[in-house]
Enzyme design. Structure first.
Site, PDB file in Angstrom:
ATOM      1  N   CYS A 192      67.427  46.768 129.390  1.00  0.00           N
ATOM      2  CA  CYS A 192      68.722  46.486 130.016  1.00  0.00           C
ATOM      3  C   CYS A 192      69.523  47.760 130.249  1.00  0.00           C
ATOM      4  O   CYS A 192      70.231  47.878 131.225  1.00  0.00           O
ATOM      5  CB  CYS A 192      69.517  45.501 129.177  1.00  0.00           C
ATOM      6  N   GLU A 214      75.243  39.181 126.918  1.00  0.00           N
ATOM      7  CA  GLU A 214      74.680  40.525 127.142  1.00  0.00           C
ATOM      8  C   GLU A 214      73.792  40.408 128.373  1.00  0.00           C
ATOM      9  O   GLU A 214      72.733  39.799 128.312  1.00  0.00           O
ATOM     10  CB  GLU A 214      73.837  40.952 125.936  1.00  0.00           C
ATOM     11  N   LYS A 243      66.283  29.868 120.792  1.00  0.00           N
ATOM     12  CA  LYS A 243      65.423  29.507 121.932  1.00  0.00           C
ATOM     13  C   LYS A 243      64.916  30.823 122.516  1.00  0.00           C
ATOM     14  O   LYS A 243      65.594  31.476 123.299  1.00  0.00           O
ATOM     15  CB  LYS A 243      66.232  28.731 122.973  1.00  0.00           C
ATOM     16  N   GLU A 283      69.179  45.202 140.085  1.00  0.00           N
ATOM     17  CA  GLU A 283      68.388  45.482 138.885  1.00  0.00           C
ATOM     18  C   GLU A 283      66.915  45.163 139.163  1.00  0.00           C
ATOM     19  O   GLU A 283      66.584  44.038 139.525  1.00  0.00           O
ATOM     20  CB  GLU A 283      68.881  44.627 137.718  1.00  0.00           C
TER      21      GLU A 283
HETATM   22  P1  NAD Z   1      66.633  35.250 131.942  1.00  0.00           P
HETATM   23  O1  NAD Z   1      68.102  35.151 132.206  1.00  0.00           O
HETATM   24  O2  NAD Z   1      65.700  34.765 132.971  1.00  0.00           O
HETATM   25  O3  NAD Z   1      66.253  34.461 130.607  1.00  0.00           O
HETATM   26  C1  NAD Z   1      66.831  34.763 129.360  1.00  0.00           C
HETATM   27  C2  NAD Z   1      66.748  33.535 128.469  1.00  0.00           C
HETATM   28  O4  NAD Z   1      67.559  32.502 129.016  1.00  0.00           O
HETATM   29  C3  NAD Z   1      65.348  32.950 128.336  1.00  0.00           C
HETATM   30  O5  NAD Z   1      65.157  32.486 127.013  1.00  0.00           O
HETATM   31  C4  NAD Z   1      65.398  31.775 129.291  1.00  0.00           C
HETATM   32  O6  NAD Z   1      64.495  30.750 128.965  1.00  0.00           O
HETATM   33  C5  NAD Z   1      66.820  31.308 129.121  1.00  0.00           C
HETATM   34  N1  NAD Z   1      67.359  30.534 130.239  1.00  0.00           N
HETATM   35  C6  NAD Z   1      67.018  30.599 131.548  1.00  0.00           C
HETATM   36  N2  NAD Z   1      67.730  29.707 132.259  1.00  0.00           N
HETATM   37  C7  NAD Z   1      68.550  29.072 131.392  1.00  0.00           C
HETATM   38  C8  NAD Z   1      69.525  28.051 131.521  1.00  0.00           C
HETATM   39  N3  NAD Z   1      69.794  27.490 132.703  1.00  0.00           N
HETATM   40  N4  NAD Z   1      70.180  27.647 130.416  1.00  0.00           N
HETATM   41  C9  NAD Z   1      69.913  28.201 129.224  1.00  0.00           C
HETATM   42  N5  NAD Z   1      69.003  29.157 129.029  1.00  0.00           N
HETATM   43  C10 NAD Z   1      68.319  29.603 130.105  1.00  0.00           C
HETATM   44  O7  NAD Z   1      66.390  36.773 131.578  1.00  0.00           O
HETATM   45  P2  NAD Z   1      64.980  37.499 131.330  1.00  0.00           P
HETATM   46  O8  NAD Z   1      64.327  37.667 132.647  1.00  0.00           O
HETATM   47  O9  NAD Z   1      64.270  36.803 130.210  1.00  0.00           O
HETATM   48  O10 NAD Z   1      65.454  38.904 130.747  1.00  0.00           O
HETATM   49  C11 NAD Z   1      65.719  40.029 131.525  1.00  0.00           C
HETATM   50  C12 NAD Z   1      67.204  40.180 131.758  1.00  0.00           C
HETATM   51  O11 NAD Z   1      67.881  40.326 130.498  1.00  0.00           O
HETATM   52  C13 NAD Z   1      67.560  41.427 132.535  1.00  0.00           C
HETATM   53  O12 NAD Z   1      68.561  41.128 133.469  1.00  0.00           O
HETATM   54  C14 NAD Z   1      68.104  42.377 131.465  1.00  0.00           C
HETATM   55  O13 NAD Z   1      68.982  43.385 131.917  1.00  0.00           O
HETATM   56  C15 NAD Z   1      68.789  41.419 130.555  1.00  0.00           C
HETATM   57  N6  NAD Z   1      68.971  42.006 129.234  1.00  0.00           N
HETATM   58  C16 NAD Z   1      70.238  42.379 128.836  1.00  0.00           C
HETATM   59  C17 NAD Z   1      70.442  42.983 127.595  1.00  0.00           C
HETATM   60  C18 NAD Z   1      71.813  43.388 127.143  1.00  0.00           C
HETATM   61  O14 NAD Z   1      71.978  43.602 125.958  1.00  0.00           O
HETATM   62  N7  NAD Z   1      72.803  43.491 128.022  1.00  0.00           N
HETATM   63  C19 NAD Z   1      69.344  43.203 126.758  1.00  0.00           C
HETATM   64  C20 NAD Z   1      68.086  42.816 127.192  1.00  0.00           C
HETATM   65  C21 NAD Z   1      67.907  42.209 128.435  1.00  0.00           C
END
Ligand code: NAD
Length: 500
Positions: A287, A253, A178, A385
C-alpha cells in the site's frame, strides 16, 4: 515439497467447522495458477454463528474482564509462538501469496512484533483524571467495545491480520476475522497459535469467504459495533455506506499512489536503492509503495538511466528461492490488471525497463520490474494504483511544481523525500498531503507513530495509542466532591429563586 493442507475451515467458538451450507471456494497457487486447496466459503449464517460466539465470549467470558497484565502475558505467548514458527509461516505465506520467501519471513517476524508491542502498550496504558478543586474529580473509564469485525487484504496477509488482532485483543474485545479470499492459508494458523497460547474459546473467530458474502455480512451485522478494514478505496467506500445504518466505528486503511521526491542535492545512490526497494519489494503489492518518482531536472537523466539499469538487475524468481527479489503476483486476475496497466503505460510514458513477462517465465503470475520515464501527471499510470512492480518517473523543475505533482492524485498515504536541505525537507514534508512521510529513508515503521492515510487513502489512524483508542470506548465518569451544584426547579412558593 512443502506440507500443505488440502482444505481450510472456519474457526468458530473454538471449533474448526465447515460452512453451514457446505460451500467452498478454490484457492490457487500463484506459480502454477492451479487450485491447491478449497476453503470454506462463509455466508450470512456462518457470520451469524461467529458473531454469536464472539458476543458470548465478550459478555460471559473472562477476556474483557482480565487484568491487562494477564491479557498481555497471553499476547506475549502468541508472539513467542509466531516467532518460533516463522519459517513455517513464511513458507506458507510465500506459497499462497507469491511473496519472496525472505520477505515473507520478515513479515512473519513483524507479526510477532505487533503482538509484543500491543501486549506492552496495554500494560503501560494510563487514562486521564481531571480535578476541579473542591468540586469534582472526573476520570476516564476505558472499556472494550465488543465484537470487532476485522477485514483484511491479500498483501502481506498474516502481518496485516496481526496489526488488527493485536490491539483488538489487547484491549479486551473479541473478534471475527474475515481474511482475503486470495490468500487464506496463513490465517488458518492463528487458531492453533491462539489455543496454544491460552486465549479463551470464542475470543477469536475466523470466517473465510468472499468479500461480497462473508465480508458484507460482517459489515452489516447489527452486533458488530466496529469494523477495521484494510483494502481498496472503492471497497472502503462501499463498507462505509453499508456500515452507516448502524453508525459503526470504522477504521479504513485504503489504497495509495505514494510519491518519492528526489531533489538534485540528494544522496543519489541511497535514493536509487531506496526507491527501487520502495516499489519492487513485496512484488510491488504494497500500500505504501513509492510508485511515482519525481526527480529534479538537473539529475533526471542520470537518475532514469541508473534506475532503469538497476531495475533490470532485480531478480525475479520462484517465491521459494531465497535469492528471489520479486516473486509471483498473487492471482491471475491481479496479474491481468497489472499487465493491462503496463500496456496503457506504453502509450503514456517511455518504457525504460521491463514491460511484460520476464524472460524464462512463460507461465505463472510473473512480471518484470517495469519502469516508465517522462510520465505526465494526467497519465493513468501516474494517477491510479497499479499495486504491482511498476513505477512512473516524472521530472520537475521547481519545489512548487514538485509539490503540485506530489499532491495531484486522489490518494494520500505515504511520501518519501530525498534532499539534504534541512529546511526544505521539513517544509516540503509538512506540505505534502500524505498520512506518513519519510525523509531520506525508506518505509521504516515506528509502531508508536500514527499509521493511516488522508484523502482516498483512509479514514482514521491506527498505530500506538491510536489503535487502543479505536478499539475502546472512553467513558467519562464525573464525581461530585462538594455541594450539589444544581439549580432547583419547582421550589415551594415564597422561597428564594436559585440561580441557573
Ligand atoms: P479489496 O478491497 O479487494 O479486499 C480487501 C478485503 O475486503 C478482502 O478480505 C475482501 O474479501 C473484502 N471485501 C471485498 N468486498 C467487500 C464488501 N463488499 N464488504 C466487505 N468486505 C469486502 O482489497 P485487496 O485487493 O484485497 O487489497 C489490496 C488493496 O489494499 C490495495 O488497494 C492496497 O493499497 C490496500 N492496502 C492498504 C493498506 C493500508 O494500510 N492503507 C495496507 C495494505 C493494503
Amino acid at each position: 515439497m512443502i506440507d500443505l493442507p488440502d482444505r481450510i475451515q472456519h474457526y468458530i467458538g473454538g471449533q474448526s467447522v465447515d460452512s453451514i451450507d457446505g460451500s467452498t471456494f478454490d484457492v490457487l497457487d500463484p506459480v502454477t495458477n492451479q487450485t491447491y486447496l478449497t476453503a470454506a466459503a462463509g455466508k450470512q449464517a456462518d457470520i451469524d454463528a461467529a458473531v454469536s460466539a464472539a458476543q458470548k465470549a465478550f459478555t460471559e467470558g473472562p477476556w474483557p474482564r482480565m487484568l491487562p497484565r494477564e491479557r498481555s502475558r497471553i499476547l506475549h505467548r502468541i508472539a513467542d509462538l509466531v516467532e518460533s514458527r516463522d519459517q513455517r509461516l513464511a513458507e506458507l505465506e510465500s506459497y499462497d501469496s507469491g511473496l519472496p520467501i525472505t520477505q515473507a519471513l520478515g513479515q512473519a517476524r513483524r507479526a510477532a512484533e505487533n503482538f509484543r508491542f500491543f501486549a506492552d502498550l496495554v500494560v503501560a496504558q494510563r487514562d486521564d483524571t481531571y480535578k476541579v478543586p473542591g468540586r469534582q474529580i472526573n476520570y476516564v473509564n476505558r472499556k472494550p467495545i465488543g465484537v470487532a469485525g476485522l477485514i483484511t487484504p491479500w498483501n502481506t496477509p498474516f502481518m496485516l491480520e496481526s496489526w488488527k488482532l493485536g490491539p483488538a485483543l489487547a484491549t479486551g474485545n473479541t473478534v471475527v476475522l474475515k481474511p482475503a479470499e486470495f490468500t487464506p492459508l496463513s490465517a488458518s494458523l492463528w487458531s492453533g497459535i491462539f489455543a496454544e497460547a491460552g486465549l479463551p474459546e470464542g475470543v477469536f473467530n475466523l470466517v473465510n469467504g468472499l468479500g461480497e458474502q462473508a465480508g458484507d455480512a460482517l459489515v452489516k451485522h447489527a452486533d458488530v459495533p466496529l469494523i477495521s478494514f484494510t483494502g481498496e478505496s472503492s471497497t472502503g467506500q462501499l463498507i462505509f455506506a453499508n456500515a452507516a445504518p448502524h453508525l459503526k466505528g470504522l477504521s479504513m486503511e485504503l489504497g495509495g499512489k505514494s510519491p518519492a521526491i528526489v531533489f538534485a542535492d540528494a544522496d543519489l545512490e541511497a535514493a536509487i536503492n531506496a526507491t527501487i526497494f520502495g516499489v519492487f519489494s513485496l512484488n510491488g503489492e504494497r500500500c505504501t509503495a513509492g510508485s511515482r518518482i519525481l526527480v529534479e531536472r538537473p539529475i533526471y537523466d542520470e537518475f532514469v538511466e541508473r534506475y532503469a539499469a538497476q531495475a533490470k538487475r532485480v531478480i525475479v524468481g520462484h517465491p521459494n528461492d531465497p535469492k528471489t527479489e520479486v516473486g509471483a503476483l498473487v492471482h491471475p486476475e491481479h496479474f491481468d490488471k497489472v499487465m493491462s496497466y503496463i500496456e496503457i503505460g506504453k502509450s503514456e510514458g517511455r518504457l525504460v525497463a521491463g514491460g511484460g513477462r520476464p524472460d524464462g517465465f512463460e507461465t505463472g503470475n510473473f512480471v518484470a520490474p517495469t519502469v516508465f520515464a517522462d510520465v505526465p501527471s494526467d497519465a493513468r499510470i501516474f494517477q491510479e494504483e497499479i499495486f504491482g512492480p511498476v513505477v512512473a518517473i516524472t521530472p520537475f523543475d521547481t519545489e512548487a511544481e514538485a509539490l503540485e505533482l506530489a499532491n495531484g492524485v486522489k490518494y494520500g498515504l505515504a511520501a518519501y523525500v530525498w534532499t539534504n536541505d534541512l529546511k526544505r525537507s521539513h517544509n516540503f514534508a509538512q506540505a505534502i498531503e500524505a498520512g506518513m512521510v519519510w525523509l531520506n529513508s525508506n518505509n521504516v515503521r515506528d509502531l508508536r507513530t500514527p499509521f493511516g492515510g488522508v484523502k482516498a487513502s483512509g479514514l482514521g489512524h491506527e498505530g500506538g495509542y491510536r489503535s487502543i483508542d479505536f478499539y475502546t470506548d472512553q467513558q467519562a465518569v464525573h464525581i461530585n466532591l462538594g455541594e450539589v451544584h444544581n439549580p432547583v426547579f419547582g421550589k415551594p412558593a415564597g422561597t428564594d429563586q436559585q440561580g441557573s
